[in-house]
Design a protein around this motif. Structure first.
Motif, PDB file in Angstrom:
ATOM      1  N   SER A  84       0.831  -1.201   0.000  1.00 50.75           N
ATOM      2  CA  SER A  84       0.000   0.000   0.000  1.00 50.75           C
ATOM      3  C   SER A  84       0.868   1.254   0.000  1.00 50.75           C
ATOM      4  O   SER A  84       0.441   2.312  -0.421  1.00 50.75           O
ATOM      5  CB  SER A  84      -0.940  -0.004   1.205  1.00 50.75           C
ATOM      6  OG  SER A  84      -0.195  -0.011   2.388  1.00 50.75           O
ATOM      7  N   SER A 101     -10.652   9.247  -0.631  1.00 50.83           N
ATOM      8  CA  SER A 101      -9.509   8.840  -1.438  1.00 50.83           C
ATOM      9  C   SER A 101      -8.511   8.048  -0.613  1.00 50.83           C
ATOM     10  O   SER A 101      -7.909   7.094  -1.098  1.00 50.83           O
ATOM     11  CB  SER A 101      -8.812  10.057  -2.037  1.00 50.83           C
ATOM     12  OG  SER A 101      -9.758  10.920  -2.588  1.00 50.83           O
ATOM     13  N   GLN A 104      -6.959   3.952  -0.907  1.00 49.08           N
ATOM     14  CA  GLN A 104      -5.554   3.559  -0.958  1.00 49.08           C
ATOM     15  C   GLN A 104      -5.193   2.461   0.018  1.00 49.08           C
ATOM     16  O   GLN A 104      -4.100   1.926  -0.029  1.00 49.08           O
ATOM     17  CB  GLN A 104      -4.662   4.781  -0.699  1.00 49.08           C
ATOM     18  CG  GLN A 104      -4.788   5.787  -1.815  1.00 49.08           C
ATOM     19  CD  GLN A 104      -3.653   6.771  -1.796  1.00 49.08           C
ATOM     20  OE1 GLN A 104      -2.529   6.441  -1.410  1.00 49.08           O
ATOM     21  NE2 GLN A 104      -3.925   7.983  -2.219  1.00 49.08           N
ATOM     22  N   ARG A 162      -1.814   9.019  -5.307  1.00 50.46           N
ATOM     23  CA  ARG A 162      -3.198   8.804  -5.690  1.00 50.46           C
ATOM     24  C   ARG A 162      -3.228   7.858  -6.878  1.00 50.46           C
ATOM     25  O   ARG A 162      -2.556   8.077  -7.870  1.00 50.46           O
ATOM     26  CB  ARG A 162      -3.840  10.116  -6.084  1.00 50.46           C
ATOM     27  CG  ARG A 162      -5.286   9.895  -6.433  1.00 50.46           C
ATOM     28  CD  ARG A 162      -6.014  11.206  -6.545  1.00 50.46           C
ATOM     29  NE  ARG A 162      -7.420  10.928  -6.529  1.00 50.46           N
ATOM     30  CZ  ARG A 162      -8.303  11.648  -5.901  1.00 50.46           C
ATOM     31  NH1 ARG A 162      -7.943  12.684  -5.211  1.00 50.46           N
ATOM     32  NH2 ARG A 162      -9.568  11.344  -5.963  1.00 50.46           N
ATOM     33  N   ARG A 163      -4.018   6.838  -6.721  1.00 48.97           N
ATOM     34  CA  ARG A 163      -4.132   5.872  -7.810  1.00 48.97           C
ATOM     35  C   ARG A 163      -4.993   6.462  -8.912  1.00 48.97           C
ATOM     36  O   ARG A 163      -6.007   7.092  -8.645  1.00 48.97           O
ATOM     37  CB  ARG A 163      -4.813   4.613  -7.276  1.00 48.97           C
ATOM     38  CG  ARG A 163      -4.155   3.349  -7.778  1.00 48.97           C
ATOM     39  CD  ARG A 163      -4.756   2.163  -7.063  1.00 48.97           C
ATOM     40  NE  ARG A 163      -4.165   1.959  -5.745  1.00 48.97           N
ATOM     41  CZ  ARG A 163      -4.785   1.277  -4.776  1.00 48.97           C
ATOM     42  NH1 ARG A 163      -5.964   0.779  -4.981  1.00 48.97           N
ATOM     43  NH2 ARG A 163      -4.201   1.105  -3.620  1.00 48.97           N
TER      44      ARG A 163
END
Lengths: 168, 254
Positions: free
Chosen positions: A89, A105, A109, A165-166
Motif C-alpha cells: 500500500s 480517497s 488507498q 493517488r491511484r
C-alpha cells in the motif's frame, strides 16, 4: 415472505452502505449486494437459525468480493503477510503524485484487507470478534489490520508521508 | 507504548469495546499523553468521517432490483432459459383460445394475492373510469411528479408504459388503498373516450402467468412479476385488450 427474508430485507440498506464504502462505486457496490442477496437466498437453508444474520450476510458478501477481486487480479496473494500488505500500500503506483487529504480517497488507498476491517469496525460498528468471523481471520490479525489501517489513514489524511493517488 | 495501556486498548476504548474496568486507566493515560490522545482523536475523526460519507446510503431508496421480491422472482425463473416473454405470451394465447384458468407456476401459492389484487383493480376501474370530472388525482401535465410520487409511495421505481401507439394516451393517475398497502392506478384514454387503467401494487415476490378476470363485462389481464402485481383493465373484449396487455408487459420488461 418468510421472517428471515424480511430480516434480510431490513439489512439491505446496511449492506449497500458497506458495499459502497468498500468499492467506492455505486453500481459495482449494488452488483455486489445483488450477488450477495442471490447467494444468501439460495443458501438460506445453510443459515443456522438463531445465529447472527448480519454477520452471515456480510461474510457472504465479503467472500464474493474476494472472489471478484481475485478474478480481476487486482488483489494481493491471500497469504500475504501484513508487512507485505503495508509495503504494497505504501509502494508508489503509476499516476499523478498528489497528496490525498480526503478520507474517501485515502480509504481507496488502503489494501482491501485493511479497508474491510476499518469499515466493519468504524462504519458498521461490529465487534472485533464479529469482524474476525466475517473476515475469517484470527482476532489478533483483525487488530493488527485495524491498527495499520487507521494509522495509514491518518498518515494519508495528514499528508505526513508522500501519498500517491491511484489513477483509475 | 506504556506497559499498562496497550495500543489495542486505545482502539478498543475508541470503539467502545474495552472492558469497563479498563476505561479509567485508558482515560488517565490519554490525559497524560498528548501524542496518543491526538492519535485517538484522529481515529475518532475517521470514524465520524466514514459516517458522514456513507450514512446517506441508508436513506437512499433501495433499487427495485435489490429487493427480496425481485431476487426471489428472478430465482424462480432462473433455469428456465426459454425467454420469459415467449412463455408468458404462449400462456396468454392458450388462455385466449381455451379460456383456461391458468395455474401459477408455483402451484396455487400466491394465487390468492393475485386474485385479490385483480378484484381491487376491477373495482377501482369501475369507480374511477366512469368519473368525468375527476378521473385522476394527478394529471399527466404533472407527469414527473405523478411518477415520482407514486414510486415513492409504492417504494419502488415505477415505469409507466406508453400506449399511444395503440391509441391510448395517459391522462394521469392516483394513489389507492389496498389491503396490502398502497396501490397505484394509471388511467389512459382513447380518442373516443374509452378508458383503460393500469393498476399496480407490491406483490409477494412471486411471478405468475397472465390471467384473465371479468367483472360485469369489464375485462382484466393480470400478472405478478417481481416487486409488483399488475392488472390492466378496460371495458373491452378480451381479444382487443390482449394486445394492450402485451404492450404493457413488453414495456415493463425492458
Amino acid at each position: 415472505m418468510s421472517t428471515v427474508e424480511s430480516q434480510i430485507e431490513e439489512l439491505i440498506p446496511a449492506l449497500r452502505r458497506y458495499a459502497r464504502a468498500l468499492t467506492g462505486n455505486i453500481s459495482v457496490a449494488d452488483d455486489l449486494v445483488q450477488d450477495c442477496l442471490e447467494r444468501s437466498l439460495s443458501r438460506l437453508a445453510l443459515w443456522r437459525r438463531g445465529s447472527d444474520l448480519r454477520a452471515w450476510l456480510f461474510t457472504i458478501m465479503r467472500n464474493i468480493r474476494v472472489n471478484d477481486l481475485t478474478r480481476q487480479r487486482t488483489r494481493p496473494d491471500m497469504t500475504a503477510s501484513d508487512e507485505d500488505l503495508d509495503r504494497q500500500s505504501a509502494a508508489p503506483t503509476q499516476g499523478d503524485r498528489m497528496v490525498v487529504r480526503d478520507l474517501a480517497s485515502a480509504l481507496e488507498q488502503l489494501v482491501p484487507e485493511q479497508r474491510e476491517v476499518v469499515l466493519l469496525v468504524g462504519l458498521e460498528g461490529m465487534s472485533y470478534a464479529e469482524v474476525a468471523e466475517v473476515t475469517g481471520v484470527p482476532l489478533g490479525t483483525v487488530m493488527s489490520r485495524l491498527k495499520r489501517g487507521r494509522d495509514r489513514l491518518s498518515h494519508l489524511m495528514n499528508g505526513s508521508e508522500p501519498a500517491i493517488r491511484r489513477v483509475k | 507504548m506504556n506497559g499498562r495501556v496497550s495500543e489495542d486498548d486505545l482502539h478498543a476504548y475508541l470503539d467502545g469495546q474495552l472492558e469497563p474496568e479498563r476505561v479509567a486507566a485508558v482515560e488517565a493515560w490519554l490525559a497524560s499523553d498528548p501524542i496518543d490522545a491526538e492519535r485517538v482523536r484522529q481515529w475518532a475523526e475517521q470514524k465520524d468521517g466514514l459516517h458522514r460519507l456513507f450514512d446517506r446510503v441508508l436513506d437512499e431508496p433501495v433499487p427495485p432490483r435489490l429487493t427480496i421480491a425481485a431476487i426471489t422472482a428472478r430465482r424462480r425463473w432462473a433455469g428456465r432459459s426459454l425467454p420469459r416473454l415467449a412463455a408468458a405470451l404462449a400462456l396468454v394465447m392458450l388462455g385466449a383460445v381455451g379460456g383456461w384458468w391458468l395455474r401459477d407456476e408455483q402451484g396455487l401459492a400466491g394465487t390468492g394475492g393475485a386474485v385479490a389484487m385483480v378484484g381491487d383493480a376491477l373495482s377501482a376501474h369501475v369507480v374511477f373510469a366512469s368519473e368525468v370530472r375527476h378521473p385522476v388525482e394527478v394529471a399527466v401535465s404533472e407527469r414527473a411528479h405523478l411518477v415520482g410520487w407514486l414510486s415513492k409511495r409504492l417504494g419502488a421505481e415505477l415505469k409507466v408504459p406508453d400506449l399511444s401507439p395503440s391509441g391510448y394516451a395517459l391522462i394521469g393517475g392516483r394513489l389507492l388503498p389496498a389491503s396490502t398497502g398502497p396501490a397505484a392506478q394509471f388511467m389512459y384514454e382513447s380518442k373516443t373516450g374509452l378508458r383503460l387503467t393500469l393498476y399496480l401494487r407490491r406483490g409477494d415476490g412471486g411471478a405468475t402467468a397472465f390471467r384473465f378476470a371479468n367483472q360485469n363485462g369489464v375485462e382484466a389481464f393480470y400478472w405478478m412479476d417481481g416487486p409488483f402485481g399488475y392488472a390492466i383493465v378496460a371495458d373491452l373484449p378480451r381479444d382487443q385488450l390482449m394486445p394492450l396487455a402485451k404492450a404493457v408487459y413488453l414495456q415493463l420488461e425492458k
